[in-house]
Design a protein around this motif. Sequence first.
Motif: not given
Length: 309
Positions: A2-10, A41-49, A120-125, A139-144
Amino acid sequence: MKYVVMSTTVQDNIHFPNNDAEICAAGGAGMYALAGMRVWEEDVGIVSGVGEDYAGLFGKWYHENAVTTRGLRVKDEHTPCTVIEYFQNGERKETPLYGKQHYKKLEPTPEDLAGSVNDAAGVYIFRDSNPEFWAAIFKLKEQYGFHIMWELSAASAKSDCLASVLQTAQNVEMFSLNRTEALSLFEANSMEEAIQRLQRSSLGLVYLRNGADGVYLIQKDVVCHVPSVAHADVVDPTGGGNSSTGAALVGFCQGKELREIGAMGNVASAFCIAQYGVPPHYDGEMRRLAEERFQEVLKRVTYMKNNEY
């Protein structure tokens, strides 16, 4: 998610003066933002390399705190590692163990994000104002249809980036920066001047962080000042702004009032600066304390109209 983080984790390897011991902690802007969201919130996750070693380093934290790992992308043998050296005078030095290019290699891309925002309801970047990157994100924002919280990276917090920063910020729901970044971006001499410039910039909701003073939530016709948690334990202020910003996105997407959004952010920040790295465990007692602190902060909120600050 539901809530997504897009950034680095180190991986942060922390060294102290006159001490051979080393603390290995999960760090990075993305990890702190994720930790801030998780307070509320419990439904959270991160997109990271990450590296092949990441599951062994921090997989237990994700499992014990019910945080999904499906947004993590293995891109190298090693997870980015920052060596942090503290000195007697309180200063510190940060060195990327594998170099800056390795860090950049593992930064998440819009393609990485695409598979994690279906619901996703919200994305942190956390990012600079690179127009090619943001074109793909929009483009992703417009789609989703998700909301975006953009936390400005220091690389774009300078006056010659002002036009591109404002152009990008006008297309997101929330824009977060700290006092130093705001003063630099607008070449302002005071917080009052920076706030006035932000109000005239035709943005959505600005989340202006001012360290121990708390946060200012800024819209065209009103400024809401939300103070920090009273008597918070400060072990390491690293990540306080990221965690506050991540939690504020949750509040925004839940339709909270300005004062509540700021209070959620400041409470999350207080938990994240109470130790080195992110909070080790989330449970019912933390949530109870979070609610208690939330109510206390709300009692000290102030609103200001134009020309009152």
